[in-house]
Design an enzyme around this catalytic site. Structure first.
Site, mmCIF file in Angstrom:
data_model
loop_
_atom_site.group_PDB
_atom_site.id
_atom_site.type_symbol
_atom_site.label_atom_id
_atom_site.label_comp_id
_atom_site.label_asym_id
_atom_site.label_seq_id
_atom_site.Cartn_x
_atom_site.Cartn_y
_atom_site.Cartn_z
ATOM 1 C CG ASP A 40 -6.693 5.230 6.502
ATOM 2 O OD1 ASP A 40 -7.967 5.117 6.570
ATOM 3 O OD2 ASP A 40 -6.189 6.215 6.198
ATOM 4 C CG ASP A 91 0.400 2.189 6.723
ATOM 5 O OD1 ASP A 91 1.541 1.370 6.687
ATOM 6 O OD2 ASP A 91 0.063 3.237 6.557
ATOM 7 C CG ASP A 119 -3.260 3.079 9.269
ATOM 8 O OD1 ASP A 119 -3.452 2.310 8.692
ATOM 9 O OD2 ASP A 119 -2.917 4.310 9.366
ATOM 10 C CD GLU A 153 -1.778 1.406 3.092
ATOM 11 O OE1 GLU A 153 -1.586 0.663 3.694
ATOM 12 O OE2 GLU A 153 -2.442 2.344 3.406
#
Ligand code: 28F
Length: 668
Positions: A509, A505, A507, A432
């Site tokens: 997102d 990641d 997180d 990503e």
């Protein structure tokens, strides 16, 4: 063994030695019998015991099954069937109950009119569970009495004993999984309940109750609507275009062997197909003859109906693919002697089942269509739209093909390919973001690691039609890089890498992007998942710095462990110098913890890591951890994907709220 044993005795002692050898074999090579000794194998034990109760239910004698996860780590399964017979076994002379509990592959055929239905893939029987349990207790209620026998590691600790009276009938098995065999002996509510829910959908007359005494949780699974309820559950997050169509039939062969067919389907406003298939209550991920029988009958009967009722234009030809768009179907068959084939032994091979299913569907579906002309019309309209879209998709697919031919089968420009060519040796990271992609390119071992950076939002393929999906730049890039074709062109043999690794990641997102990518693989490349080639990279969450030393932690508890270790080492050094006790020094260090020079930072994203760090923590095969993506429970996976990706907002919000603590580590 000595030679001068009397005839009858000889066969008895030989038998009991065989029994012990059998159980010994199970304990020596447990994986051969239950698949593995991890979490999956552990939960398989419950499955084996429950299978026996389900069989008793399918024979028509049991309606309630109660599973309890006890606070002491044991599990008990109780049913209200007839109770396992306790009298002497006709051949083995000892109690039938002991034979069933201690002999491998005993209790196969209950009697000549029925057959063992549940299980089949592993279907090793309750004696395996016994062998792999440090302790087990079986209690039988029948003929007004209550009987019991206790075992340790599969070995009876005494004879079957009458312990009281009873007005009820049934069998209860309680077992303590052997901690010296299993990597973990902690049963997980989610894993157990997912499977029980599935069994309750597939066997609508049974009520299954699961109770967890560790936290007081309790749930009943009873779906009198059976497969209709199942289809509605799978499709809970999407809009159905019709009432589910249910088709049932039993075929009896000349020799009296029954094949039971239960199928239910509906169409929804999605574009992908969801088909869950089962043989004797076992999910057949690779399909097989029952699925092909259903597919061909569906196409044939719907086409015949459309033709007879002038619902299609002369020049339109509706194909199987057109009837798959937005289809959700459950195909469940019960077969006497299933033959399982395929890579993962989850494909039904019995040839005769195809014709049996086809003729039952042909007949039952024709009836259902005649009885529900509105539904029938809707299906044909949906398939007609699909056909038009298919033609459009074909055009754009040809464009893709021509284009790639023009670029001499060029790989996407963004792909940093590896130098090795054989898929066994290579892997590709789907990364990503461009900056993380850049770090990955610099940090990788370019001989065997390829990097494909992905930009921006990935299309939610669950809600998009084929032609739209094919127009999507990122999706096309992924397919070209991996090398497998799309849709009917898909061919796993063309896969260019041994491992496909999703790296995003840690997180919210990142988790969203990972879910979108997983959806793409789940919907359009499930065979890659079945083959065990899809992985999720695990970047660290924390960096712990002490002087020039750097440590990485992948979760909170690891972080705390590392800190404790650093402090302990420091205390040891100091104690050695000063002659004080380590504990004493440690206490002092603990108190001044904020000033002890340990710096902890949280990684917010992959982009924060430099190439060396990324290599060391997430990409070096020697030190990284990869999560393999598996489909443990197809029904549940579909339900989860539909909920996360479907168009209805309410079920999605509910799901995320309910599973907030798990969503970060969504394992499919
Ligand atoms: C908690 C696990 O195992 N339930 C079972 C039965 C009932 C019969 C049976 C089982 C007889 C000859 C093997 C009773 N009466 N729950 C269970 N319930 N096994 S296992 O028979 C075993 C066979 O060889 C049963 C009459 N016939 C069958």
């Amino acid at each position: 063994m000595s030679d001068n044993i009397q005839d009858g005795q000889q066969s008895y002692s030989e038998d009991s030695i065989k029994v012990l050898e059998g159980l010994e074999a199970v304990r020596k090579r447990p994986a051969m019998y239950i698949g593995d000794v991890g979490e999956r194998g552990l939960h398989h034990l419950i499955q084996e015991v429950v299978d026996n109760s389900i069989d008793e239910a399918l024979a028509g004698y049991c309606r309630n099954i109660m599973i309890t996860l006890h606070a002491d780590g044991s599990c008990s399964v109780a049913d209200d069937g007839r109770g396992i017979p306790v009298g002497p076994h006709p051949v083995k002379k000892i109690s039938t109950l002991e034979v069933v509990m201690c002999t491998l592959h005993a209790g196969g055929k209950f009697d000549k009119n029925t057959y063992k239905v549940s299980g089949g893939l592993h279907g090793v029987g309750v004696s395996c569970v016994n062998a792999l349990s440090s302790d087990m207790t079986v209690t039988v209620e029948r003929e007004g009495k209550m009987y019991q026998q206790l075992y340790k590691m599969g070995v009876p600790q005494g004879p079957v004993t009458e312990i009281g009276t009873s007005k009820r009938t049934g069998t209860k098995v309680q077992f303590w999984p052997d901690a010296s065999i299993f990597k973990t002996v902690e049963f997980r509510w989610d894993k157990v309940s997912d499977r029980l829910r599935e069994l309750a959908f597939l066997n609508p007359d049974i009520t299954i109750t699961l109770a967890d005494e560790r936290d007081g949780q309790k749930e009943d699974f009873a779906f009198r609507g059976g497969l209709v309820d199942f289809v509605r559950y799978v499709d809970a997050a999407t809009t159905a275009l019709m009432k589910p169509v249910l088709m049932q039939g039993v075929h009896t062969s000349e020799s009296g062997i029954e094949t039971v067919v239960d199928i239910c389907f509906e169409y929804n406003s999605n574009y992908s197909e969801t088909l869950l298939s089962y043989v004797n209550n076992i999910n057949t991920a690779e399909g097989g003859t029952h699925v092909s029988g259903f597919r061909s009958a569906l196409t044939r009967t719907l086409n015949a109906y459309a033709g007879a009722n002038n619902l299609v234009k002369k020049d339109v030809n509706l194909t199987g693919e057109d009837f798959r768009e937005g289809l959700t179907a459950i195909v469940s068959v019960k077969v006497a002697e299933p033959q399982f084939e395929g890579q993962t032994k989850t494909k039904l091979g019995n040839g005769d089942v195809e014709g049996i299913v086809r003729s039952i569907v042909n007949e039952e579906l024709a009836k259902a269509l005649d009885a529900n002309p509105t539904t029938a019309k809707r299906i044909i309209e949906k398939a007609t739209l699909a056909a038009e879209a298919r033609l459009a998709a074909k055009k754009s697919r040809e464009m893709v093909r021509r284009k790639s031919a023009l670029e001499s089968a060029t790989l996407p420009g963004k792909l940093a390919d590896c130098s090795l060519r054989s898929p066994e040796d290579t892997e590709v990271y789907l990364v990503e973001g461009d900056s993380a992609g850049g770090s990955a390119k610099q940090g990788r071992d370019r001989r065997f690691q390829a990097i494909l950076p992905l930009k921006g939002k990935i299309l939610n393929v669950h809600k998009a039609r084929l032609s739209k999906i094919l127009e999507n730049e990122e999706v096309r890039t992924i397919f070209t890089a991996i090398g497998v074709g799309f849709g009917d062109d898909f061919d796993i043999a063309k896969c260019r890498y041994g491992k496909i690794i999703l790296m995003a990641d840690a997180d919210v997102d990142g988790s969203h992007i990972r879910t979108l990518l997983l959806t793409l693989f789940y919907d359009y490349m499930p065979d890659l998942i079945h083959a065990g080639r899809l992985y999720i990279a695990q970047p660290p969450l924390f960096k712990i710095k002490k002087g020039r030393q750097e440590y990485y932690a992948y979760n909170e508890s690891e972080r705390d462990e590392i800190i404790t270790r650093i402090r302990r080492e420091k205390a040891e050094r100091k104690a050695a110098r000063s002659g004080q006790a380590v504990e004493e020094v440690e206490e002092i260090i603990e108190e001044g913890a904020t000033a002890d020079g340990i710096v902890i930072s949280r990684f917010k994203g992959l982009g924060e890591m430099n190439p060396e760090q990324l290599w060391a923590t997430t990409m070096n095969p020697e030190t990284r951890t990869l999560l393999q993506v598996t489909i443990e429970n197809a029904a549940e996976a579909t339900h989860v994907f539909d909920t996360l990706m479907g168009e209805k907002v309410e079920p999605r919000r509910e799901f995320i709220e309910r599973n907030a603590q798990y969503v970060r580590n969504l394992d499919v």
